[in-house]
Enzyme design. Structure first.
Site, short mmCIF file in Angstrom:
data_model
loop_
_atom_site.label_atom_id
_atom_site.label_comp_id
_atom_site.label_asym_id
_atom_site.label_seq_id
_atom_site.Cartn_x
_atom_site.Cartn_y
_atom_site.Cartn_z
N GLU A 1 -4.11 -9.08 3.74
CA GLU A 1 -4.77 -8.96 4.86
C GLU A 1 -5.98 -9.70 5.33
O GLU A 1 -6.21 -10.15 6.13
CB GLU A 1 -5.17 -7.24 4.87
N GLU B 1 0.77 -1.31 -0.05
CA GLU B 1 0.05 0.12 0.09
C GLU B 1 0.78 1.24 0.02
O GLU B 1 0.62 2.40 -0.64
CB GLU B 1 -0.88 0.01 1.04
#
Length: 245
Positions: A128, A108
């Site tokens: 995640e 990210e």
């Protein structure tokens, strides 16, 4: 675990915890944002790197889980927001220099950087969901670069992609052979530092304005609080930590 250096007009922020693949602790998330802000004050460009064989493995799940009830989900979510959205929020260009795996929050941060260069053997993944969480920056922004279905494939499967695919999907600008990373990054920093500073600031500001959402931080806190209360999500995180120790 965060190292800050400046040479001339370029500041370098390095994830410096190679024994843990540069995974970010709660304090590391805060230190990363502080280093970004310092670079924006002192330099014309900021380069993000990882020490050792990985760029960044994302959050140190075992470390954060070990804090238990001492850290509220809202505190973690706020630290994540400040770190992951930081590269797009600072006023100077941020360049990710990726050599090795960039997973979870590491992925990210690459996506949030204004420019990214990766070595050919680097890999990218968003695991995640497989451990009972979700990638907050990715779900807010990465679809803009690679498209909704590609984002969903990344976020729902956790499967990694290689650097060539990341470039094809718009997630990094250049892919270089081993030994070519420094030259490619220097070329980009030279180019952006040659642009008048007010123009750079305006470009970043208006690009950011296209996707800015004043409710993002609140939604992130709400989302993390929700998954932290789900037994299935907690169980998935516990399995991951048990396997990681």
């Amino acid at each position: 675990m965060i190292r800050y250096d400046r040479h001339g007009e370029v500041a370098t922020v390095t994830f410096d915890r190679p024994e843990k693949r540069n995974a970010l602790t709660l304090d590391g998330l805060r230190s990363f944002r502080e280093a970004l802000d310092r670079g924006a004050e002192e330099a014309r460009a900021v380069v993000i790197r990882g020490a050792g064989p990985a760029f960044c493995a994302g959050d140190d799940i075992a470390s954060i889980a070990g804090l238990g009830d001492d850290v509220a989900p809202g505190t973690l979510a706020t630290r994540l927001y400040d770190a992951l959205f930081g590269p797009e929020q600072v006023e100077v260009p941020v360049i990710a220099a990726v050599d090795g795996p960039a997973y979870g929050g590491g992925f990210e941060i690459v996506a949030a950087a204004d420019l990214a260069v990766a070595t050919a053997d680097s890999t990218f993944a968003l695991p995640e969901a497989t451990i009972g969480a979700y990638p907050p920056y990715a779900v807010a922004r990465v679809g803009e670069a690679c498209g909704r279905k590609r984002l969903l494939e990344l976020a729902l499967t956790g499967d990694p992609i290689d650097a060539a695919t990341a470039a094809e999907w718009g997630l990094c600008n250049r892919v270089v052979d081993d030994g070519g990373l420094d030259d490619a990054v220097d070329e980009l920093t030279d180019a952006v530092c040659a642009v008048p500073e007010p123009a750079v600031s305006l470009v970043k500001r208006y690009v950011r304005a296209a996707s800015a959402d004043p409710d993002e931080r609140a939604r992130l806190v709400e989302g993390f609080s929700a998954v932290a209360a789900e037994p299935d999500c907690l169980a998935a995180a516990e399995r991951f930590v048990a396997g990681d120790e």
